[in-house]
Design an enzyme around this catalytic site. Structure first.
Site, mmCIF file in Angstrom:
data_model
loop_
_atom_site.group_PDB
_atom_site.id
_atom_site.type_symbol
_atom_site.label_atom_id
_atom_site.label_comp_id
_atom_site.label_asym_id
_atom_site.label_seq_id
_atom_site.Cartn_x
_atom_site.Cartn_y
_atom_site.Cartn_z
ATOM 1 N N LYS A 116 -22.040 13.521 40.618
ATOM 2 C CA LYS A 116 -23.188 13.757 39.750
ATOM 3 C C LYS A 116 -24.431 14.190 40.510
ATOM 4 O O LYS A 116 -25.235 14.981 40.006
ATOM 5 C CB LYS A 116 -23.470 12.496 38.919
ATOM 6 C CG LYS A 116 -22.388 12.216 37.876
ATOM 7 C CD LYS A 116 -22.689 10.953 37.101
ATOM 8 C CE LYS A 116 -21.731 10.781 35.925
ATOM 9 N NZ LYS A 116 -20.328 10.758 36.306
ATOM 10 N N GLU A 200 -31.427 7.444 37.433
ATOM 11 C CA GLU A 200 -32.054 8.355 36.477
ATOM 12 C C GLU A 200 -33.077 7.615 35.646
ATOM 13 O O GLU A 200 -32.915 6.422 35.345
ATOM 14 C CB GLU A 200 -31.010 8.959 35.523
ATOM 15 C CG GLU A 200 -30.120 10.014 36.123
ATOM 16 C CD GLU A 200 -29.180 10.619 35.092
ATOM 17 O OE1 GLU A 200 -29.138 10.106 33.951
ATOM 18 O OE2 GLU A 200 -28.484 11.581 35.425
ATOM 19 N N HIS A 235 -22.372 2.435 26.596
ATOM 20 C CA HIS A 235 -22.162 3.797 27.105
ATOM 21 C C HIS A 235 -20.801 4.363 26.744
ATOM 22 O O HIS A 235 -20.423 5.427 27.230
ATOM 23 C CB HIS A 235 -22.378 3.857 28.625
ATOM 24 C CG HIS A 235 -23.679 3.271 29.075
ATOM 25 N ND1 HIS A 235 -24.889 3.841 28.760
ATOM 26 C CD2 HIS A 235 -23.967 2.137 29.771
ATOM 27 C CE1 HIS A 235 -25.866 3.103 29.274
ATOM 28 N NE2 HIS A 235 -25.331 2.072 29.884
ATOM 29 N N ARG A 297 -12.724 18.805 31.867
ATOM 30 C CA ARG A 297 -11.453 18.490 31.219
ATOM 31 C C ARG A 297 -11.649 18.577 29.715
ATOM 32 O O ARG A 297 -12.760 18.808 29.229
ATOM 33 C CB ARG A 297 -11.011 17.073 31.585
ATOM 34 C CG ARG A 297 -12.099 16.025 31.288
ATOM 35 C CD ARG A 297 -11.599 14.616 31.434
ATOM 36 N NE ARG A 297 -12.678 13.641 31.428
ATOM 37 C CZ ARG A 297 -13.290 13.193 30.344
ATOM 38 N NH1 ARG A 297 -12.952 13.663 29.152
ATOM 39 N NH2 ARG A 297 -14.248 12.293 30.427
#
Length: 667
Positions: A116, A200, A235, A297
């Site tokens: 990431k 973040e 999440h 994917r």
């Protein structure tokens, strides 16, 4: 086009890929673990190969075993599904080195987007907006905390190699950062073999917007519109829809354009998803939507995109892998109607959403919508794999119609003894805020009490008592008369008999708790009673399915006779067990009414935050158990003192093992 495909996956996605392959005349090959020997996807394949024991690290994640199965069966191509090896660049290269067709993203694209921190830097260079935070190489707790402090709380700690909601923690204040970091790193190391994280800024009114992209080997990349996946818990996506509510044409053009640029930046081929986070405090605006990550994917939620575009994304994957161009030009890809998908999980919302495992003794899903599943009645929900057992998908002309239809479908789910979130899903879909499109990723957390509520109502006592008095109804002639109770005089009813016109109290056990209600049989009518408030109850059959039901007023509830003298009653996606009061509620599970904290399933102890003698408050973690690829905190059920802790870090424990006991403060 290749003539055979091996699916290096299991369950629902394996069945999904097989469906398209069969339609295209492609031979299907499954690989399976010992735990999946009797699974639906194994029987649906033309050929199946055992590749190892139940743990994924000894079967589905072992590249050499998958490749050996492909060689032994003469497979020409491998489809990885999602999860497991689907975003493993080394596996993609190994498949191609073996002379097989890889039905997935190029290894270089997987590497570019797989980490990431590197992916965000690449997006900055491509002109795609990203969220503020820290993506550096210094992974010391001191540096990470300093960067979180500088970013400003709340922040989100995310595993660099993460996905699927694993290895992710929200931190609201500096004092909680280090504990959250340690938990996140443990989960990341366990799930991905990589404990590195990034930081973040956490958006306070976040919407999860993602764009389906598709590329071919000739440099063409198109988008298939956006999806909204904001309804999440821990999440993990719960309900997805397409298009996104509140998305105007200008914002859609900006977001989908950014998604295409992101895919082009890594020379993308195949199906992929660009995920964005939007600050929805002022509605959806292009200048307040930022890149989060790319999933290289097929996504779990791909059916909603298929519904609004009419495209079979698995077929497109096959064609792109075979060297064909993208089948449609961008201008020819439609956006028709509204689609929604609900993820049916084997979990117990009333017990903290803990996973529920075991044999599906009764399993019925609606048959008038699209259902993608990999299980069936008599199958097993295993402790070793993800607890999602089905996806329910609807497509209607409007968002309101889609939400209503999906809510009805969730209410029709019948599963036992494994618990599911079907009732919870129905309440989400019917909540006024959701119906109005007023949702963000915090919706479930904010409304959880109302969404989880709706356990055993007083009406269940009336329904149970009706079943006790009438017994199992069966057709004995044209008039559908009913047999009396199989027990003779029902337990708890003194002298009550059919055709009596008196009012009598009836005791009944519903989910192990006894209720006493009063019923009056309508004189001369077999199988018809009245409650104390005047509502009529009677036993009948569903005219469409011929299954037995209890009617209470205008509502109908299907039921089924169960073990001994018990009944299962299906109410709005929930299943209740009705019996005589002597039933003791076998299967106490992880009950905490007496302060006992029991393992809800087999697993490994990864932390013991509280020690014997510690004072704890309600909701404070006492034991942390790792099972089904997730960490589950067993918390104090009330304020008190930890009396005993019977487990240590590293212990493997069985279901229902007594792990700790909390004594109430008053004791």
């Amino acid at each position: 086009m290749f003539k055979s495909v091996l699916v290096a996956n299991r369950g629902e996605i394996a069945c999904r890929v097989f469906r398209t392959a069969r339609r295209m005349g492609i031979r299907t090959i499954a690989v399976y673990s010992e735990a999946d020997a009797d699974a639906l996807f194994v029987r649906e394949a033309d050929e199946a190969v055992l590749i190892g024991p139940a743990p994924a690290r000894e079967s589905y994640l072992v590249q050499e075993k998958v490749l050996a199965a492909a060689k032994a069966t003469g497979a020409e191509a491998i489809h990885p599904g999602y999860g497991f090896l689907s975003e493993n660049a080394e596996f993609a290269e190994a498949v191609q080195t073996a002379g097989l067709v890889w039905i997935g993203a190029p290894a270089a694209s997987i590497r570019a987007m797989g980490l990431k921190d590197a992916a965000k830097q690449l997006m900055v260079e491509a002109g795609v907006p990203v969220t503020p935070g820290y993506m550096g190489a210094d992974q010391s707790p001191e540096r990470l905390k300093a960067e979180a402090d500088a970013t400003g709380y709340p922040v989100l700690i995310k595993a660099v190699a993460g996905g699927g909601g694993k290895g992710m923690r929200r931190v609201d204040e500096a004092g909680a950062f280090l504990d959250a970091l340690a938990s996140c790193q443990r989960e990341a190391a366990s799930s991905f073999g990589d404990d590195r994280v990034l930081i973040e800024k956490y958006i306070l009114s976040p919407r999860h917007i993602e764009v389906q992209v598709f590329g071919d080997s000739y440099g063409t990349v198109v988008h298939l519109n956006e999806r909204d996946c904001s309804l999440q818990r821990r999440h993990q996506k719960v309900i997805e829809e397409a298009p996104a509510p509140g998305m105007d044409a200008a914002t859609r053009a900006a977001v989908t354009g950014a998604a295409v640029r992101a895919a082009e930046a890594v020379n993308y081929v195949g199906a992929g998803t660009i995920e964005f986070i939007a600050d929805a405090s002022e509605g959806l605006r292009a200048d307040r939507i930022w890149f989060m990550e790319m999933n290289t994917r097929l996504q779990v939620e791909h059916p909603v995109t298929e519904a609004i575009t009419g495209v079979d994304l698995v077929e497109w994957q096959f064609r792109a892998a075979a060297g064909e161009p993208v089948p449609l030009k961008q201008a020819d890809i439609p956006l028709n109607g509204w689609a929604m998908e609900a993820r049916l999980y084997a979990e117990d919302p009333a017990n903290g959403f803990l996973p529920s495992i075991g044999r599906l003794e009764h399993f019925h899903l609606p048959d008038d919508i699209r259902v993608d599943t990999g299980v069936e009645q008599g199958g097993e929900v295993s402790q070793f794999y993800d607890p999602m057992i089905a996806k329910l998908i609807v497509h209607e002309t409007s968002r309101e119609a889609a939400a209503a239809r999906l809510a009805d479908a969730c209410g029709e789910v019948e599963v036992w003894p494994v618990r599911t979130n079907a009732g919870f899903l129905k309440r989400c879909l019917e909540h006024p805020r959701f119906v109005a499109g007023d949702v963000d990723t915090g919706f479930i957390g904010a409304e959880e009490d109302a969404l989880v509520a709706g356990g055993v109502s007083g009406d269940m006592g009336l329904i149970g008592a009706t079943l006790m008095l009438g017994g199992l109804p069966h057709r004995v002639g044209r008039d559908d008369a009913y047999a009396s109770s199989p027990w003779g005089a029902p337990y708890g009813v003194s002298g009550f008999r059919l055709n009596s016109s008196s009012t009598s109290p009836v005791s009944v056990s519903v989910d192990g708790r006894t209720q006493t209600v009063s019923l009056t049989q309508r004189h001369g009518d077999i199988g018809i009673w009245s409650s104390i408030d005047g509502r009529e109850l009677h036993l009948d059959y569903d005219p469409e399915t011929s299954s037995p039901l209890v009617q209470l007023g205008a509502r109908r509830f299907h039921y089924e006779p169960w073990l001994n003298d018990d009944y299962l009653v299906f109410v709005d996606g929930n299943t209740h067990r009705v019996a005589m009061p002597r039933y003791d509620g076998a299967g106490r599970g992880a009950s905490t009414s007496d302060g006992a904290l029991r393992a809800p399933m087999p697993g490994k102890i990864v932390a013991t935050p509280a020690k014997a003698g510690d004072a704890v408050v309600k909701g404070q973690p006492v034991i942390v158990l790792e099972a089904m690829k997730m960490e589950h905190a067993l918390t104090a059920p009330f304020d008190g003192v930890v009396g005993e802790v019977n487990a240590a870090v590293g212990d493997q424990v069985g279901a229902d093992a007594l792990l700790a006991v909390v004594a109430a403060a008053s004791e």
